[in-house]
Design a protein around this motif. Structure first.
Motif, PDB file in Angstrom:
ATOM      1  N   ILE A 234      32.944  44.819  50.086  1.00 25.29           N
ATOM      2  CA  ILE A 234      32.746  45.761  48.986  1.00 25.29           C
ATOM      3  C   ILE A 234      33.002  45.042  47.672  1.00 25.29           C
ATOM      4  N   ILE A 235      32.049  45.187  46.769  1.00 28.84           N
ATOM      5  CA  ILE A 235      32.194  44.640  45.423  1.00 28.84           C
ATOM      6  C   ILE A 235      32.249  45.804  44.455  1.00 28.84           C
ATOM      7  N   MET A 236      33.347  45.878  43.714  1.00 27.54           N
ATOM      8  CA  MET A 236      33.486  46.901  42.671  1.00 27.54           C
ATOM      9  C   MET A 236      32.695  46.463  41.450  1.00 27.54           C
ATOM     10  N   MET A 237      32.111  47.434  40.762  1.00 24.97           N
ATOM     11  CA  MET A 237      31.374  47.167  39.536  1.00 24.97           C
ATOM     12  C   MET A 237      31.811  48.150  38.461  1.00 24.97           C
ATOM     13  N   ALA A 238      31.826  47.672  37.243  1.00 20.16           N
ATOM     14  CA  ALA A 238      32.186  48.540  36.124  1.00 20.16           C
ATOM     15  C   ALA A 238      31.650  47.943  34.835  1.00 20.16           C
TER      16      ALA A 238
ATOM     17  N   ALA B  64      35.290  41.470  45.431  1.00 19.36           N
ATOM     18  CA  ALA B  64      35.091  40.978  44.065  1.00 19.36           C
ATOM     19  C   ALA B  64      34.962  42.166  43.118  1.00 19.36           C
ATOM     20  N   TYR B  65      34.971  41.834  41.839  1.00 20.18           N
ATOM     21  CA  TYR B  65      34.798  42.822  40.769  1.00 20.18           C
ATOM     22  C   TYR B  65      33.772  42.234  39.818  1.00 20.18           C
ATOM     23  N   ILE B  66      32.720  42.977  39.567  1.00 18.92           N
ATOM     24  CA  ILE B  66      31.665  42.498  38.670  1.00 18.92           C
ATOM     25  C   ILE B  66      31.567  43.440  37.478  1.00 18.92           C
ATOM     26  N   ILE B  67      31.601  42.859  36.299  1.00 19.01           N
ATOM     27  CA  ILE B  67      31.327  43.629  35.090  1.00 19.01           C
ATOM     28  C   ILE B  67      29.804  43.704  34.982  1.00 19.01           C
ATOM     29  N   LYS B  68      29.286  44.919  34.977  1.00 16.64           N
ATOM     30  CA  LYS B  68      27.840  45.104  34.995  1.00 16.64           C
ATOM     31  C   LYS B  68      27.210  44.403  33.792  1.00 16.64           C
TER      32      LYS B  68
ATOM     33  N   ASN C 128      30.006  30.278  37.376  1.00 21.20           N
ATOM     34  CA  ASN C 128      28.910  30.352  36.415  1.00 21.20           C
ATOM     35  C   ASN C 128      29.069  31.484  35.402  1.00 21.20           C
ATOM     36  N   LEU C 129      29.754  32.559  35.798  1.00 25.03           N
ATOM     37  CA  LEU C 129      29.917  33.725  34.927  1.00 25.03           C
ATOM     38  C   LEU C 129      31.382  34.170  34.913  1.00 25.03           C
ATOM     39  N   PRO C 130      32.290  33.328  34.419  1.00 30.93           N
ATOM     40  CA  PRO C 130      33.723  33.637  34.536  1.00 30.93           C
ATOM     41  C   PRO C 130      34.165  34.894  33.795  1.00 30.93           C
ATOM     42  N   GLU C 131      33.411  35.340  32.796  1.00 29.55           N
ATOM     43  CA  GLU C 131      33.799  36.556  32.073  1.00 29.55           C
ATOM     44  C   GLU C 131      33.307  37.811  32.773  1.00 29.55           C
ATOM     45  N   ASN C 132      32.410  37.667  33.761  1.00 31.57           N
ATOM     46  CA  ASN C 132      31.784  38.825  34.379  1.00 31.57           C
ATOM     47  C   ASN C 132      32.133  39.027  35.845  1.00 31.57           C
TER      48      ASN C 132
END
Length: 151
Positions: free
Chosen positions: A84-88, A106-110, A142-146
């Motif tokens: 499960i990957i959380m997104m916000a 993981a957690y992904i900033i949309k 590649n996307l450390p802020e996201n």
């Protein structure tokens, strides 16, 4: 051959459209299923013959938010191996930590950029077929802020 299933749980229909477009070209291998609430996700999961290969879970839904749903899914032994990957849209440290504590992979900033979303989804599709942990770690580089990975 069974298609790989990605379950998107998100109450935002605009986001659904972006995800659908981001998945164009993967239809032979992947099936994107969508539900718009935590309750609908639990009902769908209970009735599926084939478990999803990945659940993308929006954190900020009304009624049952993503963290509550994550907690319920992780308590059910049938789904313990489903990543499960959380997104916000938020990068609040508290939300990221809560996702980690509750067992998200993981957690992904949309991303607001469609090409970035398409790239992330393409990489996740590759990861589902090969090694999702390595793929998420690579995305994090590649996307450390996201992207925040918890392995």
């Amino acid at each position: 051959m069974n298609k790989k299933i990605i379950l998107l749980v998100d109450d935002d229909y605009d986001d659904l459209e972006f995800f659908k477009w981001a998945m164009v070209g993967t239809e032979e291998t992947f099936s994107l299923k969508f539900v718009d609430s935590g309750d609908a996700a639990l009902r769908l999961l209970s009735g599926l013959e084939q478990l999803p290969d990945l659940i993308l879970l929006d954190a900020g839904m009304p009624k049952m938010n993503g963290w509550e749903l994550l907690k319920q899914i992780k308590m059910d032994h049938r789904f313990t191996k489903v990543p499960i990957i959380m997104m916000a849209t938020s990068s609040r440290r508290q939300g990221i930590e809560q996702a980690k504590l509750l067992g998200a992979k993981a957690y992904i900033i949309k991303p607001s950029d469609f090409q970035e979303l398409k790239s992330i989804m393409n990489q996740l599709c590759i990861g589902i077929q090969t090694n999702l942990d390595n793929t998420i770690a690579s995305l994090r580089c590649n996307l450390p802020e996201n992207i925040y990975n918890f392995n």
